[in-house]
Design an enzyme around this catalytic site. Structure first.
Site, short mmCIF file in Angstrom:
data_model
loop_
_atom_site.label_atom_id
_atom_site.label_comp_id
_atom_site.label_asym_id
_atom_site.label_seq_id
_atom_site.Cartn_x
_atom_site.Cartn_y
_atom_site.Cartn_z
CB SER B 253 39.25 49.57 32.03
OG SER B 253 38.75 49.97 30.79
CD1 TRP B 256 33.14 45.71 33.36
CD2 TRP B 256 33.29 46.74 31.39
NE1 TRP B 256 31.90 46.20 33.05
CE2 TRP B 256 31.96 46.83 31.84
CE3 TRP B 256 33.62 47.30 30.16
CZ2 TRP B 256 30.96 47.48 31.12
CZ3 TRP B 256 32.62 47.95 29.44
CH2 TRP B 256 31.32 48.03 29.92
CG HIS B 257 36.03 47.27 27.23
ND1 HIS B 257 36.55 48.01 28.26
CD2 HIS B 257 35.24 48.12 26.52
CE1 HIS B 257 36.10 49.25 28.18
NE2 HIS B 257 35.30 49.34 27.13
N GLY B 258 36.07 42.66 27.53
CA GLY B 258 35.88 41.37 26.87
C GLY B 258 36.87 40.34 27.34
CG PHE B 427 31.78 45.04 25.61
CD1 PHE B 427 32.57 44.01 25.11
CD2 PHE B 427 31.91 46.30 25.06
CE1 PHE B 427 33.47 44.26 24.07
CE2 PHE B 427 32.82 46.56 24.04
CZ PHE B 427 33.59 45.54 23.55
#
Lengths: 309, 427
Positions: B253, B256-258, B427
């Site tokens: 997670s 995934w955000h950055g 994102f």
């Protein structure tokens, strides 16, 4: 859609418009009450009748004594100088002057050699001085452009137009009117703020300027604004004279050469940068006190007369 | 895949689709991060080899639609959804404009089926959609954008930040990111509803959660449920322990955000707290019970809300800071000279209170924004047992329209700063 729903929405829109107008009006009222310096308000309302206008930053506000110009030239005069204002602000103010009911015939533009074409942190577009007057279409246009607001929306919603003044408007009932500051907003009836004797701020000692103009980069927007100012004045039959006021024991070598390149239409430039060396005439390095301002304005009067003003 | 009968037959196609999607995402979003990290690692080992940095422009919403298309692939592979035979409908599923840029990450079974309906004007849906848009705009314009300026005044200057400023900025950033992201989701769901399409809920009052693991089931629901369905359940079925699975999910997670180590640490930070929260839940609840504070006791409830909010908010030193080094500066700053900072706030020399306590705003501006935050939270507290529509429809016409009026006027009033992009657009 059912008829009663339409009526419901219609009433809602009506109430919305009413509330919007009321809030917008209240914000505008309190924001104007909050500020001390109301020169733009007087200009918009057509209450300033002056043949000669003085424009520039704090060095215009503090260095020129309009009373002497009035007495000597037998013409009305008003000072629109504003501390910390840059050339983009001055251009906006000229726009207001041109559109005003009593357009001046002469503009004395006080040049800030170290700030006119270069970026300085404390010299900015002083939109705060214009915000309380967004009720005026010209001011609103200027502010919308500056803040990237949707100008068309300001025509429909007074609250949207006035929302830039919200905090100042709230300040008035909480804190009252803006505090009077002897350096910046203690404005006399002719728009000037003449300073007494020496700066009491211990940090503001007379200093030697360390600006190296050849090391600074010219701001293209400022350069263009300087040229536009001249074009606008010419188009509006306003004679413009550029004045470099005195600096204490200092100066910015090379600035005059830069300035000459930006001058259009043979507008006169009068340079007093090195005119005074007596510390008693100065409030601080860049600003004259009232005694210095009187002497300087008298010098200016003589030169203006020579130039046929 | 739809014409093949067994999973074994479908698997190669699923893998091709999976690899294609992840390669695209990896190339555009993570290649530079990978190259930069590798170069730094090699440099640290005195190895002179440089992977080139590509400086690729990140396609709009790539993280969101990659996960959305992957969910379609998995569902078709598992036989949960029939493959969509019309390219136009599938393209609409991937690029449906209200949720393209920042979700919610929809499932094929939920969204594609809706594109096959005949549409009729529905006043109830229109009203409901407009209501959601209004709420979303309120959250974004009135709160998130205003808080953003204050938060930036601290997080953009790590070296000069005082302890109290960092503390307040963390709390306000949590509120900002919630209002920004849930505001976007409300606008997206409202816009879709106007067109007759129902998008899934992405937030369910996450800050009114009594434990951090419950909060994460109410925050960015579409992403967390994606992880639950496509990572957690399969791994648990394979015998992984739940702490390992949770750790992995929060790590993914974060990534995934950055493409930044700050997000990796942020993911791990939340993972650790979720594992802790889940494993000590009984013990912690038992303490309250022993103290005779019942589950429905308001003090117990609000204490738990307070703790959850603070744990989430302190994670923002990783989420919001630009580098790990900045995050560390903030963590140190948070505990440095607290007494001195409080003394400065009390005595206010040179009007420093404005910078430290009000984060650059003047007091009126600060309290006005905090007032709006409280107003929103009180409104949301009313929504904890009802949906927005049920709550609003239950009101008499005057209070209902008064709420609309206040919301519209507040939006007009507070839209006085230049446009601020939504946080999750990056994102």
């Amino acid at each position: 859609m059912k008829k009663n729903n339409l009526v419901k929405y219609f009433i809602f829109v009506l109430v919305l418009i009413l509330v919007d107008q009321c809030i917008g009006t209240a914000i505008s009222y309190f924001a104007q009450k909050q500020i001390r310096d109301n020169r733009i308000g007087l200009l918009i309302e057509g209450k300033i009748k002056s043949d000669i206008c003085i424009l520039g930053s704090s060095r215009a506000l503090n260095n020129y004594n309009p009373g002497i110009l009035v007495d000597s030239l037998k013409k009305s005069c008003y000072n629109f100088g504003l501390s910390g204002s840059n050339i983009l602000y001055h251009e906006a103010l000229i726009e207001l002057l041109i559109k005003s009911a009593n357009k001046p015939s002469v503009l004395i533009y006080s040049v800030d050699d170290h700030a006119t074409f270069f970026d300085l942190q404390h010299i900015v577009f002083r939109k705060d001085a214009m915000l309380p007057y967004v009720y005026d279409e010209t001011v609103n246009g200027i502010i919308c452009k500056q803040l990237k607001k949707a100008e068309y929306a300001t025509r429909f919603s007074k609250t949207y137009r006035e929302n830039v003044n919200l905090i100042n408007a709230l300040k008035f009932p909480v804190y009252g009117q803006e505090v009077l500051d002897y350096k910046t907003n203690s404005i006399d009836s002719l728009g000037a703020n003449l300073l007494v004797q020496r700066d009491i701020d211990p940090k503001a000692e007379f200093r030697v300027n360390k600006w190296r103009l050849d090391k600074l980069k010219i701001n293209v927007a400022y350069w263009s604004a300087f040229r536009r100012i001249q074009e606008k004045c010419k188009a509006s039959n306003i004679r413009i004279v550029f004045v470099l006021p005195p600096i204490y024991n200092n100066g910015y070598p090379g600035f005059k050469t830069i300035l000459d390149k930006a001058i259009l239409n043979d507008s006169p430039v009068i340079d007093y940068t090195y005119a005074f060396n007596d510390a008693d005439l100065f409030f601080n390095t860049d600003h004259l006190n009232s005694k210095g301002a009187a002497l300087f304005t008298n010098l200016l009067v003589k030169d203006l007369k020579k130039l046929g003003f | 895949m739809g014409e093949l009968h067994t999973k074994k037959e479908r698997r190669p196609f699923m893998l091709i689709s999976l690899m294609t999607g992840l390669t695209m995402l990896g190339t555009f979003k993570y290649y530079d991060f990978f190259a930069d990290s590798t170069n730094k690692l090699l440099a640290a080992m005195n190895m002179e080899y440089m992977l080139p940095i590509a400086h690729l422009i990140l396609p709009l919403g790539i993280s969101f639609y990659t996960f959305q298309t992957l969910s379609y692939t998995f569902d078709v592979y598992k036989g949960k959804s029939a493959p969509e035979k019309k390219l136009g409908i599938f393209a609409l599923y991937v690029m449906f404009f209200p949720q393209l840029v920042a979700g919610p990450i929809e499932r094929a079974s939920h969204l594609i089926s809706q594109f096959h309906f005949d549409y009729k004007f529905d006043r109830e849906k229109m009203t409901s959609g407009l209501r959601l848009i209004l709420l979303g705009l309120f959250k974004k314009v009135v709160i998130a954008d205003q808080l953003g300026i204050m938060v930036a005044s601290v997080f953009n200057h790590p070296d000069g930040a005082h302890s109290v400023s960092i503390y307040i900025a963390c709390l306000l950033f949590a509120q900002q990111v919630y209002c920004d992201f849930s505001g976007y989701t409300d606008i997206a769901r409202g816009s879709a509803r106007l067109l007759g399409i129902e998008l899934m809920e992405n937030f369910q009052l996450p800050f009114f959660s009594r434990s951090i693991n419950v909060m994460w089931t109410k925050w960015h629901i579409s992403l967390m449920s994606w992880f639950r369905d496509y990572i957690m359940f399969p791994l648990i079925r394979k015998g992984w322990s739940w702490p390992a699975v949770f750790g992995l999910i929060f790590l993914v997670s974060g990534i995934w955000h950055g493409a930044n180590w700050t997000f990796v640490v942020w993911g791990l930070y939340n993972g650790i707290f979720v594992i802790y929260s889940k494993s000590t839940e009984k013990f912690r609840e038992g303490i309250f019970d022993k103290l005779g504070i019942h589950k429905n006791n308001l003090i117990r409830q609000w204490f738990q809300f307070f703790m959850v909010f603070h744990i989430f908010a302190f994670g923002s030193v990783f989420f919001r800071a630009r580098t790990l080094s900045d995050s560390w500066t903030f963590i140190k700053g948070l505990f440095t000279d607290v007494g001195g900072t409080i003394s400065l706030i009390i005595h206010n020399p040179g009007n420093v209170r404005q910078d430290i306590l009000y984060l650059g705003k003047d007091s009126i501006s600060f309290y006005l924004i905090i007032g709006f935050v409280i107003m929103l939270e009180l409104f949301q507290w009313q929504l904890r047992k009802n949906s927005l529509d049920k709550f609003m429809n239950g009101l008499q016409i005057v209070p209902r329209f008064t709420i609309y009026l206040v919301a519209v006027i507040s939006i007009i009033l507070m839209s006085n700063i230049s446009e601020t992009p939504f946080i999750y657009f990056q994102f």
